[in-house]
Write a protein that holds these residues in place. Structure first.
Motif, PDB file in Angstrom:
ATOM      1  N   LYS A   1       0.824  -1.213   0.000  1.00  0.00           N
ATOM      2  CA  LYS A   1       0.000   0.000   0.000  1.00  0.00           C
ATOM      3  C   LYS A   1       0.859   1.264   0.000  1.00  0.00           C
ATOM      4  O   LYS A   1       0.538   2.251  -0.668  1.00  0.00           O
ATOM      5  CB  LYS A   1      -0.929  -0.016   1.215  1.00  0.00           C
ATOM      6  CG  LYS A   1      -2.000  -1.103   1.138  1.00  0.00           C
ATOM      7  CD  LYS A   1      -2.867  -1.125   2.386  1.00  0.00           C
ATOM      8  CE  LYS A   1      -3.901  -2.245   2.318  1.00  0.00           C
ATOM      9  NZ  LYS A   1      -4.732  -2.315   3.549  1.00  0.00           N
ATOM     10  N   ILE A   2       1.945   1.224   0.751  1.00  0.00           N
ATOM     11  CA  ILE A   2       2.854   2.385   0.789  1.00  0.00           C
ATOM     12  C   ILE A   2       3.460   2.621  -0.584  1.00  0.00           C
ATOM     13  O   ILE A   2       3.548   3.772  -1.043  1.00  0.00           O
ATOM     14  CB  ILE A   2       3.950   2.171   1.856  1.00  0.00           C
ATOM     15  CG1 ILE A   2       3.354   2.289   3.265  1.00  0.00           C
ATOM     16  CG2 ILE A   2       5.087   3.178   1.681  1.00  0.00           C
ATOM     17  CD1 ILE A   2       4.291   1.873   4.368  1.00  0.00           C
ATOM     18  N   LEU A   3       3.866   1.558  -1.268  1.00  0.00           N
ATOM     19  CA  LEU A   3       4.442   1.716  -2.608  1.00  0.00           C
ATOM     20  C   LEU A   3       3.404   2.247  -3.597  1.00  0.00           C
ATOM     21  O   LEU A   3       3.721   3.075  -4.455  1.00  0.00           O
ATOM     22  CB  LEU A   3       5.001   0.377  -3.092  1.00  0.00           C
ATOM     23  CG  LEU A   3       6.382  -0.005  -2.550  1.00  0.00           C
ATOM     24  CD1 LEU A   3       6.761  -1.407  -3.003  1.00  0.00           C
ATOM     25  CD2 LEU A   3       7.442   0.992  -3.001  1.00  0.00           C
ATOM     26  N   GLU A   4       2.181   1.759  -3.483  1.00  0.00           N
ATOM     27  CA  GLU A   4       1.119   2.271  -4.360  1.00  0.00           C
ATOM     28  C   GLU A   4       0.875   3.754  -4.114  1.00  0.00           C
ATOM     29  O   GLU A   4       0.779   4.554  -5.065  1.00  0.00           O
ATOM     30  CB  GLU A   4      -0.168   1.477  -4.123  1.00  0.00           C
ATOM     31  CG  GLU A   4      -0.110   0.039  -4.609  1.00  0.00           C
ATOM     32  CD  GLU A   4      -1.331  -0.761  -4.189  1.00  0.00           C
ATOM     33  OE1 GLU A   4      -2.231  -0.175  -3.533  1.00  0.00           O
ATOM     34  OE2 GLU A   4      -1.397  -1.967  -4.505  1.00  0.00           O
ATOM     35  N   ASN A   5       0.777   4.136  -2.835  1.00  0.00           N
ATOM     36  CA  ASN A   5       0.534   5.540  -2.507  1.00  0.00           C
ATOM     37  C   ASN A   5       1.731   6.411  -2.880  1.00  0.00           C
ATOM     38  O   ASN A   5       1.562   7.569  -3.314  1.00  0.00           O
ATOM     39  CB  ASN A   5       0.238   5.684  -1.014  1.00  0.00           C
ATOM     40  CG  ASN A   5      -1.082   5.060  -0.626  1.00  0.00           C
ATOM     41  OD1 ASN A   5      -1.985   4.934  -1.456  1.00  0.00           O
ATOM     42  ND2 ASN A   5      -1.214   4.649   0.625  1.00  0.00           N
ATOM     43  N   TYR A   6       2.937   5.879  -2.707  1.00  0.00           N
ATOM     44  CA  TYR A   6       4.135   6.634  -3.082  1.00  0.00           C
ATOM     45  C   TYR A   6       4.169   6.889  -4.591  1.00  0.00           C
ATOM     46  O   TYR A   6       4.533   7.980  -5.042  1.00  0.00           O
ATOM     47  CB  TYR A   6       5.395   5.879  -2.656  1.00  0.00           C
ATOM     48  CG  TYR A   6       6.659   6.465  -3.245  1.00  0.00           C
ATOM     49  CD1 TYR A   6       7.227   7.619  -2.714  1.00  0.00           C
ATOM     50  CD2 TYR A   6       7.268   5.874  -4.354  1.00  0.00           C
ATOM     51  CE1 TYR A   6       8.376   8.171  -3.265  1.00  0.00           C
ATOM     52  CE2 TYR A   6       8.411   6.412  -4.910  1.00  0.00           C
ATOM     53  CZ  TYR A   6       8.964   7.550  -4.367  1.00  0.00           C
ATOM     54  OH  TYR A   6      10.097   8.104  -4.913  1.00  0.00           O
TER      55      TYR A   6
END
Length: 333
Positions: A187-192
């Motif tokens: 999720k962090i990579l997607e949001n980043y």
């Protein structure tokens, strides 16, 4: 079962501050000292002189780091690798092995390594984790494989695992649900990625800021290693995930790539209001582990050159555990 980490038993009962963790382990140490005294273990050592080898007995002090889970990284790494070895034999998903490792860490907050058979602990944690993660192992097969790995310490009677399972569940207060950093990492990579695309300036190449699949794999590997540390007793899963991302940035990319990606990642962290102090603490836990595991320091090589995981002394910790259980069996007789 809680579907939300923020209302789960994982957060309420098994996330500690460092001071709380130290108090718990101090109480465990006091119990060990009361029961075993100072020189609690005698081991035979072969000491070589000019003529021949001489066997002498050495006293292991209760104050020494050996076989204290909080201080002995040899022990931590050894238990982790043995659990991985057993899990890989059954081709289990990494999340099952990770859950088992968390059970092991939680159990060792309440029970001394000197009071239990760690090989049964490893086996039972994996058995229980496989059931909780809905991928159960047949107990007879598990006992057979465990006995082939550690024949001196695993009994042919598979019901011993069942007995230990009840003991393990009791010590964990029946709180079996564990949240891991793997989903937060995605999720962090997607949001980043969304953040990087939205904030890129004209004339800049978006590929200089995005993180590829290979980088995800490197971060995933660091998360796997984080189960050797106290990170999963101290920090939220998303903190461990972002710390692994940042550490992978340091280890993976060239200086120019690192500058672009790190700058954008720092902007993302500031924008998302993630606790910086917790990220620093988690990264420190990981770096201390790798410095021990690789035997590296600032004097002999830079931390980010290689992570060759072959510097810990497996023979020594295996020898100590053998002497511990041999001494206990002789004492019992």
């Amino acid at each position: 079962m809680s579907a939300n980490y923020w209302t789960s038993s994982h957060l309420k009962d098994y996330i500690y501050t460092k001071s709380e963790l130290n108090v718990i382990r101090l109480e465990l140490f006091k119990q060990e000292y009361t029961k075993y005294g100072n020189n609690w273990l005698t081991i035979p050592l072969q000491i070589k002189d000019e003529n021949n080898g001489v066997t002498q007995n050495k006293q292991i002090s209760i104050y020494a780091k050996e076989l204290h889970y909080d201080r002995d990284y040899n022990l931590r790494i050894y238990l982790y690798l043995q659990l991985m070895k057993l899990g890989k034999k059954f081709q289990l998903k990494q999340v099952i092995i990770s859950t088992a490792m968390v059970y092991l860490q939680r159990f060792l907050l309440k029970c001394s390594i000197k009071e239990c058979n760690v090989y049964y602990l490893i086996t039972t944690c994996l058995y229980l984790a496989s059931k909780v993660e809905e991928c159960p192992i047949h107990i007879k097969s598990l006992n057979l494989i465990a006995k082939s790995f550690w024949p001196e310490f695993i009994h042919s009677d598979f019901t011993k695992i069942t007995e230990f399972e009840f003991y393990l569940i009791e010590e964990l207060s029946s709180y079996m649900i564990v949240y891991h950093p793997y989903d937060p990492l995605k999720k962090i990579l997607e949001n980043y990625t969304i953040f990087a695309k939205d904030t890129i300036e004209d004339g800049q190449n978006i590929d200089d800021y995005l993180l590829n699949y290979e980088f995800l794999q490197d971060s995933w590997a660091i998360i796997n290693d984080s189960y050797v540390t106290d990170s999963h007793l101290l920090y939220h899963p998303h903190i461990i995930a972002i710390s692994s991302l940042l550490l992978a940035l340091v280890l993976k990319f060239t200086k120019m790539q690192k500058n672009c990606k790190t700058k954008k990642m720092n902007e993302y962290i500031a924008f998302s209001l993630i606790n910086i102090e917790q990220i620093e603490g988690c990264m420190k836990e990981l770096m201390v582990l790798y410095q021990f595991w690789t035997g590296s320091n600032k004097q002999d090589q830079k931390f980010n050159e290689k992570l060759q995981k072959n510097k810990y002394n497996e023979e020594w910790i295996r020898f100590l555990l053998y002497q511990l259980y041999y001494h206990k069996s002789v004492t019992a007789v």
